[in-house]
Motif scaffolding. Structure first.
Motif, PDB file in Angstrom:
ATOM      1  N   SER A 227       0.839  -1.196   0.000  1.00 29.65           N
ATOM      2  CA  SER A 227       0.000   0.000   0.000  1.00 29.65           C
ATOM      3  C   SER A 227       0.879   1.252   0.000  1.00 29.65           C
ATOM      4  CB  SER A 227      -0.960  -0.032   1.193  1.00 29.65           C
ATOM      5  OG  SER A 227      -1.946   0.977   1.081  1.00 29.65           O
ATOM      6  N   ILE A 228       0.515   2.274   0.748  1.00 28.87           N
ATOM      7  CA  ILE A 228       1.272   3.539   0.727  1.00 28.87           C
ATOM      8  C   ILE A 228       2.615   3.383   1.441  1.00 28.87           C
ATOM      9  CG2 ILE A 228       1.133   6.020   1.237  1.00 28.87           C
ATOM     10  CD1 ILE A 228      -0.893   4.930  -0.797  1.00 28.87           C
ATOM     11  N   GLY A 229       2.765   2.340   2.226  1.00 27.49           N
ATOM     12  CA  GLY A 229       4.041   2.070   2.875  1.00 27.49           C
ATOM     13  C   GLY A 229       5.161   1.768   1.900  1.00 27.49           C
ATOM     14  N   ALA A 230       4.825   1.483   0.642  1.00 29.09           N
ATOM     15  CA  ALA A 230       5.843   1.199  -0.374  1.00 29.09           C
ATOM     16  C   ALA A 230       6.531   2.469  -0.865  1.00 29.09           C
ATOM     17  CB  ALA A 230       5.198   0.474  -1.556  1.00 29.09           C
ATOM     18  N   TYR A 231       5.953   3.639  -0.561  1.00 33.53           N
ATOM     19  CA  TYR A 231       6.514   4.904  -1.062  1.00 33.53           C
ATOM     20  C   TYR A 231       7.311   5.600   0.036  1.00 33.53           C
ATOM     21  CZ  TYR A 231       3.149   4.126  -4.787  1.00 33.53           C
ATOM     22  OH  TYR A 231       2.428   3.568  -5.815  1.00 33.53           O
ATOM     23  N   GLU A 232       8.469   6.096  -0.331  1.00 32.55           N
ATOM     24  CA  GLU A 232       9.323   6.799   0.619  1.00 32.55           C
ATOM     25  C   GLU A 232       8.974   8.288   0.647  1.00 32.55           C
ATOM     26  OE1 GLU A 232      13.340   6.075  -0.449  1.00 32.55           O
ATOM     27  OE2 GLU A 232      13.277   3.933   0.037  1.00 32.55           O
ATOM     28  N   GLY A 233       9.351   8.914   1.734  1.00 34.54           N
ATOM     29  CA  GLY A 233       9.148  10.350   1.833  1.00 34.54           C
ATOM     30  C   GLY A 233       7.864  10.721   2.540  1.00 34.54           C
ATOM     31  N   PHE A 234       7.656  12.017   2.656  1.00 30.21           N
ATOM     32  CA  PHE A 234       6.538  12.581   3.414  1.00 30.21           C
ATOM     33  C   PHE A 234       5.360  13.002   2.535  1.00 30.21           C
ATOM     34  CE2 PHE A 234       4.618  16.623   4.861  1.00 30.21           C
ATOM     35  CZ  PHE A 234       3.963  16.166   6.002  1.00 30.21           C
ATOM     36  N   LEU A 235       5.654  13.449   1.312  1.00 29.93           N
ATOM     37  CA  LEU A 235       4.630  14.087   0.484  1.00 29.93           C
ATOM     38  C   LEU A 235       3.488  13.153   0.103  1.00 29.93           C
ATOM     39  CD1 LEU A 235       6.374  16.533  -2.027  1.00 29.93           C
ATOM     40  CD2 LEU A 235       4.808  17.073  -0.153  1.00 29.93           C
ATOM     41  N   ILE A 236       3.813  11.936  -0.367  1.00 30.89           N
ATOM     42  CA  ILE A 236       2.757  11.036  -0.854  1.00 30.89           C
ATOM     43  C   ILE A 236       1.769  10.674   0.257  1.00 30.89           C
ATOM     44  CG2 ILE A 236       2.296   8.710  -1.746  1.00 30.89           C
ATOM     45  CD1 ILE A 236       4.752   9.034  -3.536  1.00 30.89           C
ATOM     46  N   PRO A 237       2.227  10.203   1.439  1.00 31.42           N
ATOM     47  CA  PRO A 237       1.251   9.954   2.515  1.00 31.42           C
ATOM     48  C   PRO A 237       0.465  11.199   2.915  1.00 31.42           C
ATOM     49  CG  PRO A 237       3.352   8.914   3.029  1.00 31.42           C
ATOM     50  CD  PRO A 237       3.578   9.792   1.831  1.00 31.42           C
ATOM     51  N   PHE A 238       1.130  12.362   2.896  1.00 32.88           N
ATOM     52  CA  PHE A 238       0.454  13.609   3.282  1.00 32.88           C
ATOM     53  C   PHE A 238      -0.672  13.951   2.309  1.00 32.88           C
ATOM     54  CE2 PHE A 238       0.272  18.318   2.976  1.00 32.88           C
ATOM     55  CZ  PHE A 238      -0.263  18.576   4.230  1.00 32.88           C
ATOM     56  N   PHE A 239      -0.383  13.888   1.002  1.00 29.36           N
ATOM     57  CA  PHE A 239      -1.406  14.227   0.005  1.00 29.36           C
ATOM     58  C   PHE A 239      -2.519  13.163  -0.050  1.00 29.36           C
ATOM     59  CE2 PHE A 239       1.935  16.869  -2.399  1.00 29.36           C
ATOM     60  CZ  PHE A 239       1.521  18.022  -1.751  1.00 29.36           C
ATOM     61  N   ILE A 240      -2.155  11.904   0.183  1.00 33.23           N
ATOM     62  CA  ILE A 240      -3.179  10.854   0.265  1.00 33.23           C
ATOM     63  C   ILE A 240      -4.117  11.135   1.441  1.00 33.23           C
ATOM     64  CG2 ILE A 240      -3.544   8.424   0.875  1.00 33.23           C
ATOM     65  CD1 ILE A 240      -2.788   8.547  -1.955  1.00 33.23           C
ATOM     66  N   THR A 241      -3.548  11.564   2.565  1.00 31.18           N
ATOM     67  CA  THR A 241      -4.363  11.899   3.745  1.00 31.18           C
ATOM     68  C   THR A 241      -5.339  13.029   3.435  1.00 31.18           C
ATOM     69  OG1 THR A 241      -2.565  11.243   5.237  1.00 31.18           O
ATOM     70  CG2 THR A 241      -4.280  12.649   6.161  1.00 31.18           C
ATOM     71  N   ILE A 242      -4.865  14.054   2.733  1.00 29.26           N
ATOM     72  CA  ILE A 242      -5.742  15.166   2.338  1.00 29.26           C
ATOM     73  C   ILE A 242      -6.883  14.657   1.451  1.00 29.26           C
ATOM     74  CG2 ILE A 242      -5.870  17.278   0.960  1.00 29.26           C
ATOM     75  CD1 ILE A 242      -3.080  17.977   1.953  1.00 29.26           C
ATOM     76  N   SER A 243      -6.559  13.785   0.501  1.00 33.13           N
ATOM     77  CA  SER A 243      -7.576  13.234  -0.401  1.00 33.13           C
ATOM     78  C   SER A 243      -8.612  12.428   0.372  1.00 33.13           C
ATOM     79  CB  SER A 243      -6.914  12.349  -1.461  1.00 33.13           C
ATOM     80  OG  SER A 243      -6.014  13.097  -2.252  1.00 33.13           O
ATOM     81  N   CYS A 244      -8.158  11.638   1.351  1.00 39.12           N
ATOM     82  CA  CYS A 244      -9.084  10.849   2.171  1.00 39.12           C
ATOM     83  C   CYS A 244     -10.059  11.750   2.924  1.00 39.12           C
ATOM     84  CB  CYS A 244      -8.314   9.983   3.168  1.00 39.12           C
ATOM     85  SG  CYS A 244      -7.259   8.724   2.433  1.00 39.12           S
ATOM     86  N   ILE A 245      -9.530  12.828   3.493  1.00 46.38           N
ATOM     87  CA  ILE A 245     -10.379  13.760   4.247  1.00 46.38           C
ATOM     88  C   ILE A 245     -11.372  14.452   3.314  1.00 46.38           C
ATOM     89  CG2 ILE A 245     -10.365  15.899   5.584  1.00 46.38           C
ATOM     90  CD1 ILE A 245      -7.683  14.966   6.767  1.00 46.38           C
ATOM     91  N   MET A 246     -10.918  14.856   2.119  1.00 48.52           N
ATOM     92  CA  MET A 246     -11.831  15.500   1.158  1.00 48.52           C
ATOM     93  C   MET A 246     -12.982  14.562   0.798  1.00 48.52           C
ATOM     94  SD  MET A 246      -9.545  17.801  -1.499  1.00 48.52           S
ATOM     95  CE  MET A 246      -8.707  16.387  -2.240  1.00 48.52           C
ATOM     96  N   GLY A 247     -12.683  13.277   0.621  1.00 47.36           N
ATOM     97  CA  GLY A 247     -13.729  12.324   0.275  1.00 47.36           C
ATOM     98  C   GLY A 247     -14.662  12.007   1.422  1.00 47.36           C
ATOM     99  N   ALA A 248     -14.201  12.223   2.669  1.00 50.71           N
ATOM    100  CA  ALA A 248     -15.004  11.881   3.845  1.00 50.71           C
ATOM    101  C   ALA A 248     -15.895  13.018   4.315  1.00 50.71           C
ATOM    102  CB  ALA A 248     -14.083  11.451   4.991  1.00 50.71           C
ATOM    103  N   ILE A 249     -15.780  14.182   3.694  1.00 50.00           N
ATOM    104  CA  ILE A 249     -16.642  15.323   4.014  1.00 50.00           C
ATOM    105  C   ILE A 249     -17.856  15.295   3.099  1.00 50.00           C
ATOM    106  CG2 ILE A 249     -16.784  17.854   3.987  1.00 50.00           C
ATOM    107  CD1 ILE A 249     -13.794  17.903   4.684  1.00 50.00           C
ATOM    108  N   SER A 250     -19.006  15.630   3.648  1.00 50.63           N
ATOM    109  CA  SER A 250     -20.248  15.623   2.864  1.00 50.63           C
ATOM    110  C   SER A 250     -20.111  16.491   1.617  1.00 50.63           C
ATOM    111  CB  SER A 250     -21.416  16.128   3.720  1.00 50.63           C
ATOM    112  OG  SER A 250     -22.595  16.222   2.944  1.00 50.63           O
ATOM    113  N   PHE A 251     -20.430  15.919   0.460  1.00 52.66           N
ATOM    114  CA  PHE A 251     -20.291  16.660  -0.792  1.00 52.66           C
ATOM    115  C   PHE A 251     -21.229  17.857  -0.857  1.00 52.66           C
ATOM    116  CE2 PHE A 251     -18.663  12.715  -3.268  1.00 52.66           C
ATOM    117  CZ  PHE A 251     -17.475  12.810  -2.569  1.00 52.66           C
ATOM    118  N   SER A 252     -22.356  17.769  -0.173  1.00 47.71           N
ATOM    119  CA  SER A 252     -23.307  18.887  -0.192  1.00 47.71           C
ATOM    120  C   SER A 252     -22.775  20.103   0.552  1.00 47.71           C
ATOM    121  CB  SER A 252     -24.645  18.455   0.427  1.00 47.71           C
ATOM    122  OG  SER A 252     -24.464  18.076   1.780  1.00 47.71           O
TER     123      SER A 252
END
Length: 492
Positions: A227-252
């Motif tokens: 999964s995301i553990g295969a990628y090194e560095g800080f940016l990829i997990p950070f941006f994935i986290t932002i994407s997860c939060i955006m998807g978890a907020i009500s679209f309305s």
């Protein structure tokens, strides 16, 4: 209230199933095009043929069966049928193109369309396989009914009932058709933002597309075994986290945020999500460290943040080996997965709004001890008064959710799986999260695969519609005269 006393009209359900198949045939054309780009010609033929058969069946059904105005009970049945049927339709080309057993392919498609992320992938998956399941997660995230509403259904009572069953009463536009299109636009914009972030992080275009489709739908499928553990560095997990939060907020909520950015932080579900993320990170870090505090906590913190947000939003990406976690860590993640994100988002679980209502209800029970018996104290969330009927529905849902979870975990325990892993795996499926301790694999017994399929479907359609689907009174009229007299008496 007494609408389900009479059985549903199966022809009305079948008529709109034709609409569903027609729209879903277009969904299958995307993997066909991807197969051509990736050089998998035989897979392109398989997906193209499946799309043609699905479209042909849908058109035939619409031609043969006359138009019906969809009642609420038929809309409920259609909501229950959508995900099992579309999983079945997409499982056929996946099984043929990937060389998988049909049950495994069906499991993979259920996991995809319900945005879960549990996987029975073959030993050597192709690029098309990874893309297809991420694409199906993206489609499942916005909801297939939104596509039907936005493309084929005309404004009217049927459109309203389909929308109401899937999204409730709230609307961001005057009509439900316009609302469905607005929600679709929001989803597309969030997807493009997520894709831009991942491309900026240095991830390749192919992997950025696959992870974007899975992240914004809070699905969690990855192109990497770690999964995301295969990628090194800080940016990829950070941006994935932002994407997860955006998807978890009500679209309305997003159209309101464009008018007034402060609306975002004022929303009680967003505030609970942020609060639970902070508190959850601290608790999870504590379980990872074995209860020890000190400098080593700083090294644990990034993984604790990522894993807590991934579990709470029901995404299911991971940066650590879940199987090696302690029972305390697994128990914490099981609990937080069951909470989920906002109502009206792509997440599963009980949902934050229901949690807020339960917290306010407990608070009100204690508060009333200090008030006169005749005092009127309505249950409120922010300034919104929660109707008693809504409270009954919420408590019924939480009870049913708990019963399904306990029953599913018990079946796993019968196969010799320890209680912590059994609860974790079934919690992950029912919350459509997708984190796994390693139990879910192609070699697991067929019954356990079916149990997880059922959990994923129940979690996605929120239990009640699927239960109604299998009630005898949904399809057959009661012949008992006593029952008829009772109904007449109640109505009178």
């Amino acid at each position: 209230m007494y609408e389900l006393v009479s059985p549903v009209n199966p022809f009305a359900v079948l008529k709109y199933t034709g609409h569903l198949l027609l729209v879903f045939s277009a969904v299958l054309l995307v993997p066909m095009c991807a197969a051509l780009v990736l050089g998998e010609t035989s897979a392109a033929v398989i997906y193209g043929s499946s799309a043609l058969i699905s479209a042909g069946t849908g058109v035939l059904i619409q031609k043969i069966i006359p138009d019906f105005e969809l009642e609420l009970k038929e809309a409920l049945i259609l909501a229950a049928v959508t995900f099992p049927l579309c999983s079945l339709v997409s499982a056929v080309p996946m099984a043929l193109s990937a060389g998988m057993p049909f049950l495994d392919a069906y499991f993979e498609c259920v996991s995809s369309l319900t945005t879960t992320g549990l996987s029975l992938a073959p030993n050597s998956p192709t690029k098309l396989f990874f893309f297809t399941r991420s694409w199906l997660q993206w489609i499942g995230g916005i909801g297939i009914i939104v596509l039907v509403l936005g493309i084929l259904i005309r404004p009217g009572t049927t459109a309203f009932r389909l929308y109401r069953v899937n999204f409730g009463e709230s609307r961001v536009r005057p009509s439900v058709i316009a609302t469905a299109r607005t929600l679709g636009t929001v989803y597309l914009v969030l997807t493009l933002i997520s894709l831009t972030l991942l491309l900026f992080s240095g991830m390749s275009f192919y992997e950025s597309v696959c992870h974007t489709l899975s992240a914004i739908s809070t699905g969690g499928f990855s192109t990497q075994a770690e999964s995301i553990g295969a990628y090194e560095g800080f940016l990829i997990p950070f941006f994935i986290t932002i994407s997860c939060i955006m998807g978890a907020i009500s679209f309305s909520l997003y159209p309101e945020v464009l008018k007034n950015p402060k609306t975002l932080i004022r929303d009680p579900q967003v505030r609970y999500m942020l609060g639970l993320s902070i508190l959850g990170t601290a608790l999870f870090a504590l379980t990872l460290s074995g209860g020890n505090s000190g400098p080593e906590m700083l090294g644990i913190l990034p993984d604790a943040v990522f894993q807590t947000v991934s579990a709470l939003t029901g995404t299911g990406f991971s940066t650590i080996d879940i199987a090696s976690l302690s029972d305390a860590s697994k128990g914490f993640l099981s609990a937080i997965m069951c909470i989920g994100g906002s109502i009206g988002s792509t997440t599963g679980g009980i949902k934050l709004f229901r949690l807020i209502v339960i917290v306010q209800l407990i608070r009100l029970v204690f508060y009333r001890f200090f008030l006169p018996r005749e005092a009127i104290t309505p249950l409120k969330v922010k300034s919104q008064v929660v109707d008693p009927d809504d409270v009954y529905r919420i408590m019924t849902y939480v009870l049913l959710y708990s019963v399904v979870l306990v029953f599913s975990a018990f079946i796993f325990m019968l196969y010799g799986i320890n209680s912590a892993d059994a609860i974790f795996e079934t919690s992950s499926a029912l919350a459509t999260a997708g984190l796994s301790t390693g139990i879910t694999d192609p070699g697991m017994p067929a019954l356990l695969k079916l149990v997880l399929c059922a959990d994923m479907l129940l979690g996605r359609v929120e239990i009640v519609p699927l239960f109604i689907l299998f009630l005898p009174r949904t399809w057959f009229e009661r012949s008992s005269k006593t029952g008829e007299r009772k109904v007449r008496k109640d109505i009178a």
